[in-house]
Design a protein around this motif. Structure first.
Motif, mmCIF file in Angstrom:
data_model
loop_
_atom_site.group_PDB
_atom_site.id
_atom_site.type_symbol
_atom_site.label_atom_id
_atom_site.label_comp_id
_atom_site.label_asym_id
_atom_site.label_seq_id
_atom_site.Cartn_x
_atom_site.Cartn_y
_atom_site.Cartn_z
ATOM 1 N N ASP A 55 0.901 -1.261 0.195
ATOM 2 C CA ASP A 55 0.203 -0.163 0.074
ATOM 3 C C ASP A 55 0.892 1.332 0.128
ATOM 4 O O ASP A 55 0.536 2.278 -0.688
ATOM 5 N N ARG A 56 1.946 1.267 0.824
ATOM 6 C CA ARG A 56 2.642 2.811 0.704
ATOM 7 C C ARG A 56 3.378 2.990 -0.299
ATOM 8 O O ARG A 56 4.049 3.625 -0.480
ATOM 9 N N LEU A 57 3.535 1.662 -1.154
ATOM 10 C CA LEU A 57 4.258 2.149 -2.591
ATOM 11 C C LEU A 57 3.303 2.221 -3.813
ATOM 12 O O LEU A 57 3.742 1.837 -4.837
ATOM 13 N N LYS A 58 2.139 2.136 -3.617
ATOM 14 C CA LYS A 58 0.973 2.384 -4.461
ATOM 15 C C LYS A 58 0.770 3.599 -5.152
ATOM 16 O O LYS A 58 1.056 4.454 -4.385
ATOM 17 N N PHE A 59 0.793 3.763 -6.462
ATOM 18 C CA PHE A 59 0.009 4.861 -6.759
ATOM 19 C C PHE A 59 -1.145 5.408 -6.370
ATOM 20 O O PHE A 59 -1.484 6.744 -6.237
ATOM 21 N N GLY A 60 -1.946 4.470 -5.875
ATOM 22 C CA GLY A 60 -3.461 4.852 -5.218
ATOM 23 C C GLY A 60 -4.464 4.355 -6.199
ATOM 24 O O GLY A 60 -5.272 3.725 -5.715
ATOM 25 N N ASP A 61 -4.248 4.770 -7.405
ATOM 26 C CA ASP A 61 -5.281 4.447 -8.469
ATOM 27 C C ASP A 61 -4.790 4.540 -9.833
ATOM 28 O O ASP A 61 -3.677 5.141 -9.965
ATOM 29 N N ASN A 62 -5.624 3.851 -10.795
ATOM 30 C CA ASN A 62 -4.940 4.103 -12.217
ATOM 31 C C ASN A 62 -5.216 5.587 -12.726
ATOM 32 O O ASN A 62 -4.854 5.849 -13.837
ATOM 33 N N ASP A 63 -6.312 6.098 -12.303
ATOM 34 C CA ASP A 63 -6.384 7.920 -12.684
ATOM 35 C C ASP A 63 -5.042 8.353 -12.556
ATOM 36 O O ASP A 63 -4.522 8.945 -13.493
ATOM 37 N N THR A 64 -4.457 8.377 -11.538
ATOM 38 C CA THR A 64 -3.419 8.953 -11.209
ATOM 39 C C THR A 64 -2.237 8.304 -11.906
ATOM 40 O O THR A 64 -1.344 8.989 -12.445
ATOM 41 N N LEU A 65 -2.163 6.977 -11.913
ATOM 42 C CA LEU A 65 -1.019 6.404 -12.916
ATOM 43 C C LEU A 65 -1.114 6.764 -14.340
ATOM 44 O O LEU A 65 -0.323 7.191 -15.090
ATOM 45 N N MET A 74 -14.402 10.371 -8.174
ATOM 46 C CA MET A 74 -14.113 11.362 -8.833
ATOM 47 C C MET A 74 -12.946 12.290 -8.376
ATOM 48 O O MET A 74 -12.188 12.946 -8.907
ATOM 49 N N ARG A 75 -12.741 12.199 -6.941
ATOM 50 C CA ARG A 75 -11.707 12.906 -6.347
ATOM 51 C C ARG A 75 -10.332 12.427 -6.934
ATOM 52 O O ARG A 75 -9.721 13.235 -7.484
ATOM 53 N N SER A 76 -9.959 11.079 -7.280
ATOM 54 C CA SER A 76 -8.954 10.677 -7.785
ATOM 55 C C SER A 76 -8.894 11.169 -9.322
ATOM 56 O O SER A 76 -7.679 11.404 -9.871
ATOM 57 N N LYS A 77 -9.901 11.374 -9.807
ATOM 58 C CA LYS A 77 -9.999 11.730 -11.439
ATOM 59 C C LYS A 77 -9.456 13.223 -11.236
ATOM 60 O O LYS A 77 -8.820 13.561 -12.377
ATOM 61 N N ILE A 78 -9.911 14.155 -10.522
ATOM 62 C CA ILE A 78 -9.709 15.611 -10.381
ATOM 63 C C ILE A 78 -7.975 15.529 -10.020
ATOM 64 O O ILE A 78 -7.356 16.499 -10.627
ATOM 65 N N ASP A 79 -7.665 14.918 -9.199
ATOM 66 C CA ASP A 79 -6.071 14.627 -8.991
ATOM 67 C C ASP A 79 -5.271 14.479 -10.238
ATOM 68 O O ASP A 79 -4.133 15.120 -10.381
ATOM 69 N N ALA A 80 -5.791 13.245 -10.892
ATOM 70 C CA ALA A 80 -5.299 13.119 -12.002
ATOM 71 C C ALA A 80 -5.207 14.079 -13.081
ATOM 72 O O ALA A 80 -4.193 14.376 -13.890
ATOM 73 N N VAL A 81 -6.475 14.904 -13.343
ATOM 74 C CA VAL A 81 -6.470 15.925 -14.163
ATOM 75 C C VAL A 81 -5.581 17.050 -13.759
ATOM 76 O O VAL A 81 -4.942 17.618 -14.781
ATOM 77 N N LYS A 82 -5.357 17.387 -12.534
ATOM 78 C CA LYS A 82 -4.421 18.249 -12.388
ATOM 79 C C LYS A 82 -2.899 18.082 -12.548
ATOM 80 O O LYS A 82 -2.128 18.799 -13.054
ATOM 81 N N ILE A 83 -2.499 16.503 -12.237
ATOM 82 C CA ILE A 83 -1.446 16.176 -12.795
ATOM 83 C C ILE A 83 -1.199 16.632 -14.450
ATOM 84 O O ILE A 83 -0.125 17.079 -14.792
ATOM 85 N N ALA A 84 -1.934 16.163 -15.284
ATOM 86 C CA ALA A 84 -1.988 16.094 -16.560
ATOM 87 C C ALA A 84 -2.021 17.856 -17.060
ATOM 88 O O ALA A 84 -1.193 18.242 -17.883
ATOM 89 N N MET A 85 -2.833 18.325 -16.440
ATOM 90 C CA MET A 85 -2.862 19.876 -16.905
ATOM 91 C C MET A 85 -1.489 20.559 -16.437
ATOM 92 O O MET A 85 -1.198 21.487 -17.204
ATOM 93 N N ALA A 86 -0.909 20.214 -15.471
ATOM 94 C CA ALA A 86 0.347 21.023 -15.052
ATOM 95 C C ALA A 86 1.463 20.488 -15.984
ATOM 96 O O ALA A 86 2.348 20.997 -16.017
#
Length: 378
Positions: free
Chosen positions: A145-155, A217-229
């Motif tokens: 768990d401590r080495l996971k991306f968290g979800d595939n949206d973030t990945l 949806m929270r993980s998707k928003i975080d993923a979008v922020k990474i992509a937009m940055a």
């Protein structure tokens, strides 16, 4: 960024619920639909990389579980079965259209080590340039768990930045971002175009409600922020919609299009790694003058601006930079070890910027205003 009619490098993220039946098995019908659309993108000249969930969902029934397992060993065992089933299905279907798939299983530690991060990028670039379709997933069988991306949206967002994609398409069981939860509020409106993730958007983000996925949806928003940055446009839509991938590329699909503005933060490859993948190994405290210099004037950080060190780290580590209130203002690659900095504090009068002293953190290795991107640690 490439135009919609030009050849694009496209990352497609497919959620678990988009691939599996109600019984948790891989749905051949759902997979065939999505592969057919991936093939249409390839036939149109696009490069396509797929980040696919579904390994645990596809494997847990064959492990003998009646429902999705909750214990880590059972999840990992289910993933070891399901990942093979997924790849077999992807490979067979893509080969029937004349395309070759490859399997890439990664962990967060592969991204936190800069050498391995660059190795993954080089491998993916070769595959994409040769016309191969990489199927990427987290290596759930060995990841803790401590080495996971968290979800595939973030990945998927991190992979999109890694390969300098033109577009990220996130497919799920929801048809976009609403200004309120549409399951609870019948007046909720779909946000068709978003240029900035505001606090109100983050507040409106809720869970997807899917029983087989891990990313709401929270993980998707975080993923979008990474992509937009990273300067990457992102689309969020429902996987079951007819021609969703092709229409998303042509910006005619129902869903939400997240389009970064030209004046937004656009991180290069090095700074993407620092901001989203590195993982700080210590902290340094800086003066108010140094804070102004590195944030407002975009200068490098010099030893005279540092007055404290927390933790022990080596030269070349990534450290968190704190202001005098202890607020995190950025991350950077340090050019001194913690011991060297502590020695410097004892002999500060012998060092100054004008004597050619090396910067503590070079501006090219420094990322500030992380709160405008994503929470540190993603």
């Amino acid at each position: 960024m490439s135009s919609d009619t030009a050849s694009n490098r496209i990352v497609v993220k497919i959620g678990s619920s988009s691939l599996t039946s109600l019984h948790g098995e891989v749905s051949r019908r759902k997979l065939e639909k999505l592969v057919d659309e991936i093939v249409q993108l390839k036939d149109a000249g696009h490069e396509v990389l797929v980040v696919s969930s579904g390994a645990v969902a596809a494997g847990y029934r064959k492990l003998g579980c009646l429902e999705r397992p909750s214990s880590l060993p059972e999840k990992q065992a289910a993933a070891s079965i399901g990942q093979g089933l997924l790849m077999e299905a992807y490979s067979e279907l893509l080969l029937s259209h004349g395309y070759v798939a490859s399997q890439i299983l990664i962990t967060r530690s592969d991204f936190s080590n800069e050498t391995r991060y660059n190795n993954v990028r080089n491998t993916l670039n070769v595959l994409l340039e040769r016309g191969i379709i990489p199927i990427v997933n987290e290596n759930d069988t060995v990841t803790i768990d401590r080495l996971k991306f968290g979800d595939n949206d973030t990945l998927s967002a991190k992979v999109a930045g890694l390969v300098e994609a033109d577009k990220l398409i996130i497919l799920s069981d929801i048809d976009g971002l609403y200004n309120a939860d549409p399951r609870e509020n019948p007046d909720a409106k779909l946000l068709e175009r978003v240029h900035k993730i505001t606090p109100s958007i983050e507040e409106a983000a809720g869970d997807s409600g899917s029983a087989v996925g891990t990313g709401g949806m929270r993980s998707k928003i975080d993923a979008v922020k990474i992509a937009m940055a990273s300067g990457i446009s992102t689309f969020l839509g429902k996987a079951g919609t007819k021609d969703i991938l092709v229409d998303a590329v042509n910006q005619s699909a129902k869903g939400t299009y997240f389009i970064p503005m030209d004046d937004m933060i656009n991180l290069n490859q090095k700074k993407q790694w620092i901001a989203f993948n590195s993982g700080p190994e210590g902290e340094i405290l800086i003066t108010e003058e140094a804070r102004t210099s590195i944030i407002e004037n975009e200068k490098s950080l010099f030893p005279t601006g540092v007055y404290g060190v927390n933790g022990n780290f080596k030269k070349g580590s990534v450290v968190k930079i704190l202001d005098k209130e202890g607020k995190s203002i950025g991350l950077g690659v340090i050019k001194y070890s913690s011991e060297q900095l502590r020695q410097f504090f004892k002999q500060r009068e012998q060092h100054d910027e004008k004597n050619g002293q090396l910067a503590v953190v070079d501006n090219n290795d420094l990322v500030c205003n992380l709160e405008l991107l994503v929470p540190v640690g993603l």
